[in-house]
Design a protein around this motif. Sequence first.
Motif, PDB file in Angstrom:
ATOM      1  N   ILE A  32       9.156   2.273 -10.036  1.00 25.22           N
ATOM      2  CA  ILE A  32      10.417   1.744 -10.549  1.00 25.22           C
ATOM      3  C   ILE A  32      10.092   0.779 -11.681  1.00 25.22           C
ATOM      4  N   VAL A  33      10.677   1.036 -12.840  1.00 31.95           N
ATOM      5  CA  VAL A  33      10.499   0.188 -14.022  1.00 31.95           C
ATOM      6  C   VAL A  33      11.873  -0.340 -14.395  1.00 31.95           C
ATOM      7  N   GLY A  34      12.057  -1.636 -14.256  1.00 30.16           N
ATOM      8  CA  GLY A  34      13.401  -2.178 -14.477  1.00 30.16           C
ATOM      9  C   GLY A  34      14.315  -1.615 -13.407  1.00 30.16           C
ATOM     10  N   ASN A  35      15.327  -0.909 -13.835  1.00 35.02           N
ATOM     11  CA  ASN A  35      16.266  -0.305 -12.884  1.00 35.02           C
ATOM     12  C   ASN A  35      16.193   1.216 -12.865  1.00 35.02           C
ATOM     13  N   HIS A  36      15.091   1.784 -13.350  1.00 35.70           N
ATOM     14  CA  HIS A  36      15.007   3.242 -13.385  1.00 35.70           C
ATOM     15  C   HIS A  36      13.620   3.725 -12.947  1.00 35.70           C
ATOM     16  N   SER A  50      -5.967   6.896   2.372  1.00 33.55           N
ATOM     17  CA  SER A  50      -5.193   6.264   1.308  1.00 33.55           C
ATOM     18  C   SER A  50      -5.577   6.924  -0.014  1.00 33.55           C
ATOM     19  N   ILE A  51      -4.906   6.511  -1.076  1.00 30.06           N
ATOM     20  CA  ILE A  51      -5.157   7.058  -2.407  1.00 30.06           C
ATOM     21  C   ILE A  51      -5.555   5.909  -3.319  1.00 30.06           C
ATOM     22  N   VAL A  52      -6.659   6.091  -4.044  1.00 32.01           N
ATOM     23  CA  VAL A  52      -7.158   5.053  -4.940  1.00 32.01           C
ATOM     24  C   VAL A  52      -7.116   5.582  -6.372  1.00 32.01           C
ATOM     25  N   PHE A  53      -6.620   4.745  -7.279  1.00 31.72           N
ATOM     26  CA  PHE A  53      -6.614   5.089  -8.701  1.00 31.72           C
ATOM     27  C   PHE A  53      -6.889   3.839  -9.512  1.00 31.72           C
ATOM     28  N   ARG A  54      -7.212   4.050 -10.785  1.00 34.64           N
ATOM     29  CA  ARG A  54      -7.497   2.931 -11.683  1.00 34.64           C
ATOM     30  C   ARG A  54      -6.451   2.887 -12.794  1.00 34.64           C
ATOM     31  N   THR A  55      -6.235   1.679 -13.300  1.00 32.59           N
ATOM     32  CA  THR A  55      -5.288   1.507 -14.395  1.00 32.59           C
ATOM     33  C   THR A  55      -5.637   0.245 -15.163  1.00 32.59           C
ATOM     34  N   GLY A  56      -5.007   0.091 -16.304  1.00 31.23           N
ATOM     35  CA  GLY A  56      -5.108  -1.137 -17.076  1.00 31.23           C
ATOM     36  C   GLY A  56      -3.893  -2.008 -16.780  1.00 31.23           C
ATOM     37  N   LEU A  57      -3.885  -3.193 -17.374  1.00 32.38           N
ATOM     38  CA  LEU A  57      -2.705  -4.051 -17.246  1.00 32.38           C
ATOM     39  C   LEU A  57      -1.580  -3.432 -18.060  1.00 32.38           C
ATOM     40  N   GLY A  58      -0.449  -3.274 -17.465  1.00 35.35           N
ATOM     41  CA  GLY A  58       0.679  -2.683 -18.174  1.00 35.35           C
ATOM     42  C   GLY A  58       1.782  -2.324 -17.200  1.00 35.35           C
ATOM     43  N   THR A  59       2.680  -1.487 -17.664  1.00 34.02           N
ATOM     44  CA  THR A  59       3.862  -1.114 -16.886  1.00 34.02           C
ATOM     45  C   THR A  59       3.497  -0.532 -15.527  1.00 34.02           C
ATOM     46  N   LYS A  60       2.564   0.402 -15.510  1.00 29.57           N
ATOM     47  CA  LYS A  60       2.175   1.047 -14.253  1.00 29.57           C
ATOM     48  C   LYS A  60       1.634   0.016 -13.264  1.00 29.57           C
ATOM     49  N   PHE A  61       0.744  -0.851 -13.742  1.00 32.03           N
ATOM     50  CA  PHE A  61       0.144  -1.874 -12.881  1.00 32.03           C
ATOM     51  C   PHE A  61       1.215  -2.785 -12.288  1.00 32.03           C
ATOM     52  N   TRP A  62       2.041  -3.383 -13.146  1.00 29.62           N
ATOM     53  CA  TRP A  62       3.022  -4.360 -12.677  1.00 29.62           C
ATOM     54  C   TRP A  62       4.080  -3.712 -11.792  1.00 29.62           C
ATOM     55  N   SER A  63       4.460  -2.479 -12.087  1.00 30.42           N
ATOM     56  CA  SER A  63       5.461  -1.794 -11.269  1.00 30.42           C
ATOM     57  C   SER A  63       4.940  -1.519  -9.868  1.00 30.42           C
ATOM     58  N   THR A  64       3.672  -1.136  -9.753  1.00 28.27           N
ATOM     59  CA  THR A  64       3.112  -0.849  -8.431  1.00 28.27           C
ATOM     60  C   THR A  64       2.916  -2.128  -7.618  1.00 28.27           C
ATOM     61  N   ARG A  66       5.058  -4.627  -7.625  1.00 30.71           N
ATOM     62  CA  ARG A  66       6.377  -5.107  -7.211  1.00 30.71           C
ATOM     63  C   ARG A  66       7.032  -4.254  -6.136  1.00 30.71           C
ATOM     64  N   ASP A  67       6.941  -2.938  -6.286  1.00 32.44           N
ATOM     65  CA  ASP A  67       7.711  -2.032  -5.434  1.00 32.44           C
ATOM     66  C   ASP A  67       6.818  -0.928  -4.882  1.00 32.44           C
TER      67      ASP A  67
END
Length: 154
Positions: A32-36, A50-64, A66-67
Amino acid sequence: MNPQSADAIERLSPDECFELLGQSAVGRLAVIVGNHPDIFPVNYVVDNGSIVFRTGLGTKFWSTMRDPCALEIDGFDAGSGKAWSVVARGPAHLIVDLQEKAAADALHLDPWQPGSKSYYLRLTLDAVTGRRFKAIRPDIWNTPVWDARSELFH
């Protein structure tokens, strides 16, 4: 819905879902990004349920962070003519333990995309569901010669 079409959908057990998750390396992460909702392709590994993945700082990181999120994969078995889909849902947690990161690296969790992907996230599963069904048009699972994706490999 046609009762015959409902019978054609096979519900997969959690074990079957994990087997399929383990046979794939790329999925679509829904967050969920904002309200969508938004979807990102991620490469991943299955590790201890479980499932493990890598990411950088950004939308994907912050969204995961929060929700809760979901990872979806699908595929097609040409031998049986059946398509399948698996969805894994739950919260993601940042992996900070160096031994846990090393264990993920030992499973060949290497980013495909250039750039910094230094944050390791673990999707702890609240639910994993899947289904398998006879494909009406198995030919759509093949990449046509005219498909733009084929240009990437020439």
